[in-house]
Design a protein around this motif. Structure first.
Motif, PDB file in Angstrom:
ATOM      1  N   ILE A  69       0.856  -1.187   0.000  1.00 57.98           N
ATOM      2  CA  ILE A  69       0.000   0.000   0.000  1.00 57.98           C
ATOM      3  C   ILE A  69       0.889   1.232   0.000  1.00 57.98           C
ATOM      4  N   PHE A  70       0.601   2.132  -0.939  1.00 54.88           N
ATOM      5  CA  PHE A  70       1.338   3.389  -1.091  1.00 54.88           C
ATOM      6  C   PHE A  70       0.367   4.536  -0.880  1.00 54.88           C
ATOM      7  N   THR A  71       0.840   5.601  -0.254  1.00 61.01           N
ATOM      8  CA  THR A  71       0.030   6.799  -0.076  1.00 61.01           C
ATOM      9  C   THR A  71       0.795   7.984  -0.636  1.00 61.01           C
ATOM     10  N   ILE A  72       0.124   8.740  -1.506  1.00 66.46           N
ATOM     11  CA  ILE A  72       0.723   9.937  -2.095  1.00 66.46           C
ATOM     12  C   ILE A  72      -0.144  11.123  -1.696  1.00 66.46           C
ATOM     13  N   CYS A  73       0.419  12.028  -0.922  1.00 63.19           N
ATOM     14  CA  CYS A  73      -0.331  13.197  -0.456  1.00 63.19           C
ATOM     15  C   CYS A  73       0.187  14.482  -1.091  1.00 63.19           C
ATOM     16  N   GLU A  74       0.855  14.369  -2.209  1.00 59.97           N
ATOM     17  CA  GLU A  74       1.303  15.541  -2.954  1.00 59.97           C
ATOM     18  C   GLU A  74       0.074  16.228  -3.545  1.00 59.97           C
ATOM     19  N   PRO A  75       0.097  17.525  -3.682  1.00 59.69           N
ATOM     20  CA  PRO A  75      -1.048  18.183  -4.328  1.00 59.69           C
ATOM     21  C   PRO A  75      -1.100  17.829  -5.814  1.00 59.69           C
ATOM     22  N   LEU A  76      -2.177  17.196  -6.205  1.00 62.13           N
ATOM     23  CA  LEU A  76      -2.389  16.823  -7.600  1.00 62.13           C
ATOM     24  C   LEU A  76      -3.618  17.582  -8.093  1.00 62.13           C
ATOM     25  N   PRO A  77      -3.430  18.770  -8.631  1.00 63.87           N
ATOM     26  CA  PRO A  77      -4.568  19.614  -9.008  1.00 63.87           C
ATOM     27  C   PRO A  77      -5.211  19.136 -10.308  1.00 63.87           C
ATOM     28  N   ALA A  78      -5.976  18.072 -10.199  1.00 63.17           N
ATOM     29  CA  ALA A  78      -6.600  17.518 -11.397  1.00 63.17           C
ATOM     30  C   ALA A  78      -8.020  17.083 -11.082  1.00 63.17           C
ATOM     31  N   LYS A  79      -8.836  17.070 -12.122  1.00 63.03           N
ATOM     32  CA  LYS A  79     -10.212  16.598 -11.954  1.00 63.03           C
ATOM     33  C   LYS A  79     -10.271  15.081 -12.017  1.00 63.03           C
ATOM     34  N   SER A  80      -9.434  14.490 -12.829  1.00 62.40           N
ATOM     35  CA  SER A  80      -9.382  13.032 -12.909  1.00 62.40           C
ATOM     36  C   SER A  80      -7.925  12.583 -12.951  1.00 62.40           C
ATOM     37  N   LEU A  81      -7.692  11.387 -12.468  1.00 60.56           N
ATOM     38  CA  LEU A  81      -6.346  10.825 -12.429  1.00 60.56           C
ATOM     39  C   LEU A  81      -6.378   9.441 -13.058  1.00 60.56           C
ATOM     40  N   ARG A  82      -5.363   9.149 -13.836  1.00 60.77           N
ATOM     41  CA  ARG A  82      -5.162   7.777 -14.314  1.00 60.77           C
ATOM     42  C   ARG A  82      -3.842   7.315 -13.716  1.00 60.77           C
ATOM     43  N   ILE A  83      -3.855   6.122 -13.142  1.00 58.43           N
ATOM     44  CA  ILE A  83      -2.718   5.634 -12.358  1.00 58.43           C
ATOM     45  C   ILE A  83      -2.254   4.288 -12.915  1.00 58.43           C
ATOM     46  N   ARG A  84      -0.924   4.142 -12.997  1.00 61.43           N
ATOM     47  CA  ARG A  84      -0.322   2.867 -13.398  1.00 61.43           C
ATOM     48  C   ARG A  84       0.847   2.588 -12.471  1.00 61.43           C
ATOM     49  N   LEU A  85       1.047   1.329 -12.153  1.00 63.02           N
ATOM     50  CA  LEU A  85       2.149   0.916 -11.293  1.00 63.02           C
ATOM     51  C   LEU A  85       3.135   0.099 -12.120  1.00 63.02           C
ATOM     52  N   LYS A  86       4.407   0.405 -11.909  1.00 66.43           N
ATOM     53  CA  LYS A  86       5.484  -0.325 -12.564  1.00 66.43           C
ATOM     54  C   LYS A  86       6.307  -0.975 -11.459  1.00 66.43           C
ATOM     55  N   VAL A  87       6.614  -2.255 -11.597  1.00 68.49           N
ATOM     56  CA  VAL A  87       7.405  -2.972 -10.598  1.00 68.49           C
ATOM     57  C   VAL A  87       8.683  -3.440 -11.271  1.00 68.49           C
ATOM     58  N   ASP A  88       9.818  -2.949 -10.776  1.00 60.94           N
ATOM     59  CA  ASP A  88      11.095  -3.278 -11.385  1.00 60.94           C
ATOM     60  C   ASP A  88      11.723  -4.489 -10.709  1.00 60.94           C
ATOM     61  N   ASN A  89      12.347  -5.320 -11.520  1.00 63.76           N
ATOM     62  CA  ASN A  89      12.966  -6.559 -11.078  1.00 63.76           C
ATOM     63  C   ASN A  89      14.464  -6.330 -10.882  1.00 63.76           C
ATOM     64  N   THR A  90      15.062  -6.994  -9.897  1.00 65.80           N
ATOM     65  CA  THR A  90      16.504  -6.864  -9.667  1.00 65.80           C
ATOM     66  C   THR A  90      17.308  -7.423 -10.835  1.00 65.80           C
ATOM     67  N   HIS A  91      16.733  -8.365 -11.572  1.00 64.01           N
ATOM     68  CA  HIS A  91      17.386  -8.894 -12.780  1.00 64.01           C
ATOM     69  C   HIS A  91      17.043  -7.939 -13.921  1.00 64.01           C
ATOM     70  N   HIS A  92      17.998  -7.164 -14.329  1.00 63.43           N
ATOM     71  CA  HIS A  92      17.737  -6.091 -15.291  1.00 63.43           C
ATOM     72  C   HIS A  92      17.425  -6.578 -16.699  1.00 63.43           C
ATOM     73  N   ILE A  93      17.633  -7.869 -16.966  1.00 59.72           N
ATOM     74  CA  ILE A  93      17.238  -8.381 -18.284  1.00 59.72           C
ATOM     75  C   ILE A  93      15.731  -8.637 -18.344  1.00 59.72           C
ATOM     76  N   ILE A  94      15.072  -8.603 -17.185  1.00 59.85           N
ATOM     77  CA  ILE A  94      13.629  -8.829 -17.123  1.00 59.85           C
ATOM     78  C   ILE A  94      12.924  -7.477 -17.132  1.00 59.85           C
ATOM     79  N   GLU A  95      11.991  -7.319 -18.054  1.00 62.09           N
ATOM     80  CA  GLU A  95      11.229  -6.076 -18.171  1.00 62.09           C
ATOM     81  C   GLU A  95      10.395  -5.840 -16.909  1.00 62.09           C
TER      82      GLU A  95
END
Length: 138
Positions: free
Chosen positions: A98-124
């Motif tokens: 669980i992540f919480t972002i309390c930065e001011p995001l002055p927008a009416k709508s938000l689209r959110i995507r999460l990227k998870v990076d692997n320690t093996h850099h050959i893996i996307e």
């Protein structure tokens, strides 16, 4: 003499092979994002992600947010924030993060995507689906 010459030739022949560092078996080392949900709570964006796969290979998360974007247009984030799995800003319970972002995001709508990076850099990096948040209307 012939034996010595034969041994030298065998040593040279064995040394001519291509030498590389061992590579991980990609299918065994993947991390998957099984589910993601997001909500607004008192001006903060809360993101809950359930992961699967080899979580030991988790290097970092990158939360990408697009503000007031077109729902059918390509995703173009205007805000990103990096989280490390064992930092105090990340709450973990088993395979949920669980992540919480309390930065001011002055927008009416938000689209959110999460990227998870692997320690093996050959893996996307693993990419989540895009979650859309609309403001709560009173």
């Amino acid at each position: 003499m012939k034996r010595l010459l034969l041994c030298i030739l065998l040593v040279f022949a064995a040394a001519c092979g291509k030498k590389e560092w061992p590579q991980p078996v990609v299918s065994d080392e993947l991390i998957q994002i099984n589910h993601i949900e997001a909500r607004l709570d008192q001006g903060c964006v809360m993101i809950n992600a359930k992961l699967g796969g080899r979580l030991v290979n988790l290097e970092y998360f990158l939360v990408e947010i697009e503000q007031d974007g077109c729902p059918t247009c390509p995703f173009t984030p205007s805000y990103t924030q990096k989280f490390y799995p064992y930092s105090p800003r990340v709450y973990r319970k088993e395979n949920s993060f669980i992540f919480t972002i309390c930065e001011p995001l002055p927008a009416k709508s938000l689209r959110i995507r999460l990227k998870v990076d692997n320690t093996h850099h050959i893996i996307e990096p693993a990419l989540s689906e895009i979650v859309t948040l609309e403001p709560n209307t009173p």
